[in-house]
Design a protein around this motif. Structure first.
Motif, PDB file in Angstrom:
ATOM      1  N   THR A   1       0.819  -1.192   0.000  1.00 38.56           N
ATOM      2  CA  THR A   1       0.000   0.000   0.000  1.00 38.56           C
ATOM      3  C   THR A   1       0.862   1.255   0.000  1.00 38.56           C
ATOM      4  O   THR A   1       2.013   1.238   0.433  1.00 38.56           O
ATOM      5  CB  THR A   1      -0.918   0.033   1.235  1.00 38.56           C
ATOM      6  N   SER A   2       0.298   2.346  -0.509  1.00 37.56           N
ATOM      7  CA  SER A   2       1.017   3.615  -0.497  1.00 37.56           C
ATOM      8  C   SER A   2       1.141   4.134   0.931  1.00 37.56           C
ATOM      9  O   SER A   2       2.182   4.670   1.336  1.00 37.56           O
ATOM     10  CB  SER A   2       0.289   4.638  -1.374  1.00 37.56           C
ATOM     11  N   TYR A   3       0.063   3.983   1.689  1.00 34.59           N
ATOM     12  CA  TYR A   3       0.078   4.409   3.093  1.00 34.59           C
ATOM     13  C   TYR A   3       0.829   3.383   3.947  1.00 34.59           C
ATOM     14  O   TYR A   3       0.874   2.207   3.621  1.00 34.59           O
ATOM     15  CB  TYR A   3      -1.343   4.561   3.617  1.00 34.59           C
TER      16      TYR A   3
ATOM     17  N   ASP B   1       3.016   9.197   4.758  1.00 34.65           N
ATOM     18  CA  ASP B   1       1.593   9.285   5.090  1.00 34.65           C
ATOM     19  C   ASP B   1       1.129  10.734   5.181  1.00 34.65           C
ATOM     20  O   ASP B   1       0.033  11.079   4.721  1.00 34.65           O
ATOM     21  CB  ASP B   1       1.317   8.566   6.417  1.00 34.65           C
TER      22      ASP B   1
ATOM     23  N   LEU C   1       0.733  12.140   1.696  1.00 33.54           N
ATOM     24  CA  LEU C   1      -0.460  11.582   1.059  1.00 33.54           C
ATOM     25  C   LEU C   1      -1.727  12.226   1.607  1.00 33.54           C
ATOM     26  O   LEU C   1      -2.652  12.563   0.843  1.00 33.54           O
ATOM     27  CB  LEU C   1      -0.509  10.068   1.272  1.00 33.54           C
ATOM     28  N   ARG C   2      -1.772  12.414   2.905  1.00 36.40           N
ATOM     29  CA  ARG C   2      -2.971  13.023   3.505  1.00 36.40           C
ATOM     30  C   ARG C   2      -3.126  14.477   3.090  1.00 36.40           C
ATOM     31  O   ARG C   2      -4.248  14.949   2.849  1.00 36.40           O
ATOM     32  CB  ARG C   2      -2.908  12.892   5.028  1.00 36.40           C
TER      33      ARG C   2
ATOM     34  N   GLU D   1      -7.324   6.375   0.782  1.00 38.03           N
ATOM     35  CA  GLU D   1      -6.678   5.176   1.317  1.00 38.03           C
ATOM     36  C   GLU D   1      -7.337   3.899   0.814  1.00 38.03           C
ATOM     37  O   GLU D   1      -6.970   2.803   1.223  1.00 38.03           O
ATOM     38  CB  GLU D   1      -6.706   5.201   2.846  1.00 38.03           C
ATOM     39  N   THR D   2      -8.297   4.029  -0.070  1.00 39.30           N
ATOM     40  CA  THR D   2      -8.992   2.868  -0.614  1.00 39.30           C
ATOM     41  C   THR D   2      -8.007   1.922  -1.294  1.00 39.30           C
ATOM     42  O   THR D   2      -7.195   2.357  -2.108  1.00 39.30           O
ATOM     43  CB  THR D   2     -10.030   3.312  -1.656  1.00 39.30           C
TER      44      THR D   2
ATOM     45  N   ASP E   1     -13.907   7.376  -4.114  1.00 40.65           N
ATOM     46  CA  ASP E   1     -12.633   6.820  -3.674  1.00 40.65           C
ATOM     47  C   ASP E   1     -12.309   5.532  -4.422  1.00 40.65           C
ATOM     48  O   ASP E   1     -11.160   5.293  -4.805  1.00 40.65           O
ATOM     49  CB  ASP E   1     -12.658   6.540  -2.160  1.00 40.65           C
TER      50      ASP E   1
ATOM     51  N   SER F   1      -9.081   4.652  -7.024  1.00 39.23           N
ATOM     52  CA  SER F   1      -8.148   3.524  -6.899  1.00 39.23           C
ATOM     53  C   SER F   1      -8.141   2.674  -8.162  1.00 39.23           C
ATOM     54  O   SER F   1      -7.086   2.182  -8.587  1.00 39.23           O
ATOM     55  CB  SER F   1      -8.494   2.667  -5.679  1.00 39.23           C
TER      56      SER F   1
END
Length: 409
Positions: free
Chosen positions: A65-67, A74, A77-78, A84-85, A230, A234
């Protein structure tokens, strides 16, 4: 556990030519790779066992995952409001089934047929522009061809293709757990820009539906309702990566393989309409453009002679399974008449078989047939040797050329 028996696709022999390692791995029980932090599944039968049992071998770990890489990543990204899907390839159970139905409805045979004129025009244009003095078939042919088609299928044709590619490349970096912190933070900033672009696109398509995949995902199709914003984010990001890298690599490997095998070359040129399809099928087995994905073991089990406790991570080596001598006799030989070549794992298998397979096959065939027709004298430049990008899980065979490796006369 033999810690000395390791696999690192980012460097050395494992990067340039992993097939010797694959052959050795198939002679052993399923083994752990310290470099990857996962058990390597290399035999065709074991791979099929995993792919056929999603309850035991969850797809939650299919792609990193990216997160979760670091607080710095993180936070970036936020700030960019990146959802976060999870990617659809990481979904299990009901979530995957529902999303996959909508996604499959967007990859209809009608849509594939509607893309054929664009494929033929773009391939002919690119082939005509290749210099007879030498050409880079990755940068000048395969990459721009696939970029045009995947963007057209998704509905991104109005955007700057170079910018879309930059953002898509950032998505790949964000997946790579071996990338540096600096690179992943920069990728996170790029994904923030990508998110802003995609949300604007989603809002516009919600107001004005078009005949493209983005619209189908938003509004639904074939009686299925649309997906959340979302989830659309993705899927677009995932399809843009999967639909570009692997198909670009497959096209270039089909051409490279043909030029390296004179007998196959002569046979295909004598009857391209009949033999390009055979060549494509065998090269997808022989030089799979997809290294493999991860799986997460959900319960204590045994696979390939190795006990696997719940929580173990597996790396599925599709390229190794496609060279398994127990499934494909004389696997290191290119054989255009191989009866079971279609059983390769280049597109995966089971629940998560690639939904874009029909589009990818059409792209490969059109690109190769057009190139061979337009440039019948195509050959490798003298003393040219291909080199390969460092790739963690997608394609070891991404043929990245330097200089001008092909003569187009």
């Amino acid at each position: 556990m033999d810690s000395a028996f390791d696999f690192n696709p980012m460097k050395g022999r494992d990067r340039e030519n992993p097939f010797a390692f694959y052959a050795e791995a198939r002679e052993r029980p399923v083994a752990f790779s310290p470099s990857i932090g996962a058990f390597m599944v290399s035999r065709y039968a074991d791979l099929q066992t995993v792919l056929a049992d999603p309850a035991t071998y969850s797809s939650r770990a299919a792609l990193p995952t990216s997160y979760g890489a670091s607080p710095e990543v993180d936070e970036a990204l936020r700030r960019g409001k990146v959802p976060e899907t999870p990617m659809v390839v990481n979904d299990d159970g009901p979530d995957h089934a529902w999303t996959r139905r909508v996604l499959d409805a967007a990859f209809t045979a009608t849509r594939v047929r509607s893309l054929l004129p664009t494929m033929r025009v773009r391939a002919a244009e690119l082939a005509a522009n290749l210099s007879p003095d030498g050409a880079d078939l990755v940068a000048e042919y395969a990459a721009p061809f696939v970029r045009t088609i995947v963007d057209a299928a998704l509905g991104l044709s109005d955007a700057d293709p170079a910018q879309i590619q930059t953002w898509s490349d950032a998505q790949v970096v964000s997946f790579n757990p071996l990338a540096s912190l600096e690179a992943r933070v920069e990728a996170a900033h790029q994904l923030g820009e990508y998110t802003t672009y995609l949300q604007t696109l989603i809002d516009e398509r919600r107001r004005h539906r078009r005949d493209d995949m983005v619209s189908d995902l938003i509004h639904g199709s074939d009686g299925l309702p649309g997906l959340s914003d979302d989830r659309v984010h993705s899927i677009i990001r995932g399809v843009r990566v999967a639909g570009f890298d692997t198909t670009r690599d497959a096209i270039t490997m089909v051409v490279l393989t043909l030029l390296q095998h004179p007998e196959a070359h002569a046979r295909v040129m004598a009857d391209p309409a009949h033999n390009v399809a055979r060549l494509m099928q065998e090269v997808l087995r022989w030089e799979a453009p997809h290294r493999g994905l991860f799986r997460l073991v959900t319960r204590d089990t045994q696979l390939g002679g190795t006990d696997l406790p719940a929580g173990s991570v597996l790396l599925l080596l599709f390229g190794s399974g496609n060279r398994d001598e127990k499934m494909f006799p004389d696997p290191d030989r290119l054989d255009l008449d191989r009866a079971n070549a279609h059983k390769h794992l280049a597109f995966g298998s089971g629940l998560h078989v690639c939904p874009g397979e029909p589009v990818a096959r059409a792209e490969i065939r059109v690109a190769v047939e057009t190139l061979l027709t337009a440039r019948p004298g195509l050959h490798l430049a003298p003393e040219y040797t291909p080199s390969y990008i460092a790739s963690y899980f997608v394609a070891w065979s991404a043929w990245m050329s330097s200089g001008k490796p092909h003569r187009a006369d």
